[in-house]
Design a protein around this motif. Sequence first.
Motif, PDB file in Angstrom:
ATOM      1  N   LEU A  34       0.855  -1.184   0.000  1.00 57.74           N
ATOM      2  CA  LEU A  34       0.000   0.000   0.000  1.00 57.74           C
ATOM      3  C   LEU A  34       0.896   1.240   0.000  1.00 57.74           C
ATOM      4  O   LEU A  34       1.532   1.552   1.006  1.00 57.74           O
ATOM      5  CB  LEU A  34      -0.919  -0.026   1.233  1.00 57.74           C
ATOM      6  CG  LEU A  34      -2.012   1.032   1.286  1.00 57.74           C
ATOM      7  CD1 LEU A  34      -2.930   0.953   0.067  1.00 57.74           C
ATOM      8  CD2 LEU A  34      -2.854   0.879   2.563  1.00 57.74           C
ATOM      9  N   ILE A 206      -7.598   3.020  -1.024  1.00 56.91           N
ATOM     10  CA  ILE A 206      -8.084   1.882  -0.236  1.00 56.91           C
ATOM     11  C   ILE A 206      -8.874   2.445   0.934  1.00 56.91           C
ATOM     12  O   ILE A 206      -8.360   3.237   1.726  1.00 56.91           O
ATOM     13  CB  ILE A 206      -6.890   1.024   0.264  1.00 56.91           C
ATOM     14  CG1 ILE A 206      -6.163   0.401  -0.929  1.00 56.91           C
ATOM     15  CG2 ILE A 206      -7.356  -0.040   1.258  1.00 56.91           C
ATOM     16  CD1 ILE A 206      -6.979  -0.557  -1.788  1.00 56.91           C
ATOM     17  N   ILE A 209      -9.545  -1.976   5.265  1.00 59.24           N
ATOM     18  CA  ILE A 209      -8.558  -3.079   5.320  1.00 59.24           C
ATOM     19  C   ILE A 209      -8.984  -4.031   6.427  1.00 59.24           C
ATOM     20  O   ILE A 209      -9.201  -3.612   7.577  1.00 59.24           O
ATOM     21  CB  ILE A 209      -7.133  -2.554   5.600  1.00 59.24           C
ATOM     22  CG1 ILE A 209      -6.730  -1.528   4.531  1.00 59.24           C
ATOM     23  CG2 ILE A 209      -6.130  -3.717   5.634  1.00 59.24           C
ATOM     24  CD1 ILE A 209      -5.379  -0.889   4.729  1.00 59.24           C
ATOM     25  N   LEU A 218      -8.098  -5.847   1.200  1.00 60.46           N
ATOM     26  CA  LEU A 218      -8.160  -4.390   1.024  1.00 60.46           C
ATOM     27  C   LEU A 218      -9.323  -4.089   0.076  1.00 60.46           C
ATOM     28  O   LEU A 218      -9.456  -4.760  -0.957  1.00 60.46           O
ATOM     29  CB  LEU A 218      -6.867  -3.867   0.383  1.00 60.46           C
ATOM     30  CG  LEU A 218      -5.573  -4.022   1.164  1.00 60.46           C
ATOM     31  CD1 LEU A 218      -4.944  -5.390   0.913  1.00 60.46           C
ATOM     32  CD2 LEU A 218      -4.578  -2.953   0.772  1.00 60.46           C
ATOM     33  N   THR A 219     -10.113  -3.116   0.419  1.00 58.40           N
ATOM     34  CA  THR A 219     -11.243  -2.770  -0.444  1.00 58.40           C
ATOM     35  C   THR A 219     -11.060  -1.348  -0.969  1.00 58.40           C
ATOM     36  O   THR A 219     -10.793  -0.419  -0.196  1.00 58.40           O
ATOM     37  CB  THR A 219     -12.577  -2.890   0.324  1.00 58.40           C
ATOM     38  OG1 THR A 219     -12.623  -4.199   0.896  1.00 58.40           O
ATOM     39  CG2 THR A 219     -13.777  -2.693  -0.592  1.00 58.40           C
ATOM     40  N   THR A 220     -11.200  -1.205  -2.278  1.00 59.78           N
ATOM     41  CA  THR A 220     -10.995   0.112  -2.892  1.00 59.78           C
ATOM     42  C   THR A 220     -12.268   0.947  -2.766  1.00 59.78           C
ATOM     43  O   THR A 220     -13.326   0.425  -2.404  1.00 59.78           O
ATOM     44  CB  THR A 220     -10.663  -0.019  -4.395  1.00 59.78           C
ATOM     45  OG1 THR A 220     -11.845  -0.462  -5.078  1.00 59.78           O
ATOM     46  CG2 THR A 220      -9.550  -1.010  -4.640  1.00 59.78           C
ATOM     47  N   THR A 225     -11.719  -5.668  -4.512  1.00 61.28           N
ATOM     48  CA  THR A 225     -10.893  -6.123  -3.382  1.00 61.28           C
ATOM     49  C   THR A 225      -9.535  -6.650  -3.859  1.00 61.28           C
ATOM     50  O   THR A 225      -9.400  -7.124  -4.985  1.00 61.28           O
ATOM     51  CB  THR A 225     -11.602  -7.255  -2.588  1.00 61.28           C
ATOM     52  OG1 THR A 225     -11.882  -8.315  -3.486  1.00 61.28           O
ATOM     53  CG2 THR A 225     -12.854  -6.774  -1.899  1.00 61.28           C
ATOM     54  N   LEU A 231       0.454  -7.837   3.799  1.00 62.58           N
ATOM     55  CA  LEU A 231       0.304  -6.439   3.369  1.00 62.58           C
ATOM     56  C   LEU A 231       1.480  -5.626   3.900  1.00 62.58           C
ATOM     57  O   LEU A 231       1.857  -5.754   5.077  1.00 62.58           O
ATOM     58  CB  LEU A 231      -1.010  -5.867   3.936  1.00 62.58           C
ATOM     59  CG  LEU A 231      -1.185  -4.345   3.884  1.00 62.58           C
ATOM     60  CD1 LEU A 231      -1.243  -3.848   2.440  1.00 62.58           C
ATOM     61  CD2 LEU A 231      -2.462  -3.920   4.618  1.00 62.58           C
ATOM     62  N   TYR A 233       2.444  -1.807   4.639  1.00 59.32           N
ATOM     63  CA  TYR A 233       2.002  -0.411   4.699  1.00 59.32           C
ATOM     64  C   TYR A 233       3.208   0.468   4.373  1.00 59.32           C
ATOM     65  O   TYR A 233       4.085   0.669   5.213  1.00 59.32           O
ATOM     66  CB  TYR A 233       1.522  -0.061   6.102  1.00 59.32           C
ATOM     67  CG  TYR A 233       0.164  -0.610   6.502  1.00 59.32           C
ATOM     68  CD1 TYR A 233      -0.997   0.124   6.283  1.00 59.32           C
ATOM     69  CD2 TYR A 233       0.051  -1.855   7.127  1.00 59.32           C
ATOM     70  CE1 TYR A 233      -2.240  -0.369   6.680  1.00 59.32           C
ATOM     71  CE2 TYR A 233      -1.187  -2.350   7.524  1.00 59.32           C
ATOM     72  CZ  TYR A 233      -2.324  -1.598   7.293  1.00 59.32           C
ATOM     73  OH  TYR A 233      -3.551  -2.081   7.683  1.00 59.32           O
ATOM     74  N   SER A 360       0.691  -8.132   8.476  1.00 55.83           N
ATOM     75  CA  SER A 360       1.119  -6.890   7.820  1.00 55.83           C
ATOM     76  C   SER A 360       2.452  -6.407   8.388  1.00 55.83           C
ATOM     77  O   SER A 360       2.873  -6.817   9.470  1.00 55.83           O
ATOM     78  CB  SER A 360       0.054  -5.805   7.982  1.00 55.83           C
ATOM     79  OG  SER A 360      -0.046  -5.434   9.328  1.00 55.83           O
TER      80      SER A 360
END
Length: 401
Positions: A34, A206, A209, A218-220, A225, A231, A233, A360
């Motif tokens: 991300l 995004i 999360i 993750l959803t936009t 998704t 993930l 960051y 993450s």
Amino acid sequence: MKLSSGYPFWLVKNGLPYNYPKLQTSIKTDVAILGGGISGALSAYYLINAGINCVVIDARTIGLGSTCASTSLLQYEIDTPLCKLKNLVGLDNAVRSYQLCAEAIETIETITKKINYKQFKASKSLYYAAYKKDISFLEEEFTIRKQHGFKVKFLTQAQLKKQFNITAPCAILSKCAAKIDAYSFTHTLLQHSLKKGLQIFDRTPIKNIKHNKNKVTLTTENGNTIVANKLIYATGYEAVNFIKKKIVKLHSTYATISEQANVKTKFWKDNVLIWNTADPYLYMRTTSDNRILIGGRDEEFFNPIKRDKLINRKKNQLVKDFNAVFPSIEFKPEFTWTGTFGATKDGLPFIGTYPSLPNSYFALGFGGNGITFSVIAAEIITDLIIGKKNNDAEIFSFQRI
Ligand SMILES: Cc1cc2nc3c(=O)[nH]c(=O)nc-3n(C[C@H](O)[C@H](O)[C@H](O)COP(=O)(O)OP(=O)(O)OC[C@H]3O[C@@H](n4cnc5c(N)ncnc54)[C@H](O)[C@@H]3O)c2cc1C
């Protein structure tokens, strides 16, 4: 978050060199990254080289976070001097942090050769005492760096005047430093990784999360998704949107760059990077197209409206600061910009896992060494993902606070 305003020079110079698509379907990947700034681009480079399938997603057009605003000095010298850092994190970790930054500069040089990137320039770094009261501090700092193997020279007032034509009480001259353009480097890194299978989507914010036991979703903003095993960051200062703990103090910083000088103009000896012991510190570098870039005059607030109103005044102050150091060098400002900047208590970045967000890793290169920290983050996180022990991981972990 409005991360920068004004005319960040590298953005003016390079424009938008490449286009990347928006994400318009739902996808799966091993690792989602991300953030497509320098931190995300370096992590992607390492992961793709390790044979890991990954995807970079950014809400903005690639590079238009803090990366395009960076003045891109590469220093092994962290905002917290070594003689002070040792009291905060212990001598071993402090020295190791400095060593890792020095190694990161060498690593960047190696990467630039591999990806055929031409804007890297090795340099030296001059750290001068802004005031007489800083002499003993600078002597102590010199001694500890020397003791631990850093290639440094102490310059007295007379030597500083003779070699650099700077009137100041004393300075430390370091052999290890470099200059780059973080924005074009980010694009070149991403283009290189793209050819090796990296997927990149920009203008794809995004909005949600979900960290599950074995995956992250993750959803936009459009409801697509990205389901990933892990993930990263690499969200720069906007990481504060994901971490409740107060890990970074956001403030505002300013930079201005001169008009291009005649090709034959010599600015100062070896065009070394220059910075000083003032708080906030003043710093300067030159560029490959013969300009002088100066930065500093930080404000301890983050409010972008208040910050942006000061651009003109800060430009004038920076020019005045420059003229006080080099009265005989003409500085005609051409582009000026401001940006959000983040400082941690010890000056070190936050890298690694965060307990309440499973599967993450954070790559948060906060502070004046953001770029070298991004290299360290990419190395540590790649090791953690591929299951290789990294002996330096603890130094920058969240567990230290
Ligand atoms: C004026 C200035 C001068 C600087 N000078 C130096 C210097 O000389 N040397 C140095 O080493 N460092 C310097 N820095 C610091 C350095 O620029 C930063 O550390 C570095 O650019 C951070 O890169 P990044 O990739 O971590 O963050 P960014 O470039 O900000 O990238 C993070 C990206 O994450 C994306 N993102 C965040 N949240 C989401 C979301 N929810 N959905 C999708 N995308 C998201 C953002 O859009 C952003 O593009 C400077 C910074 C400033 C502002």
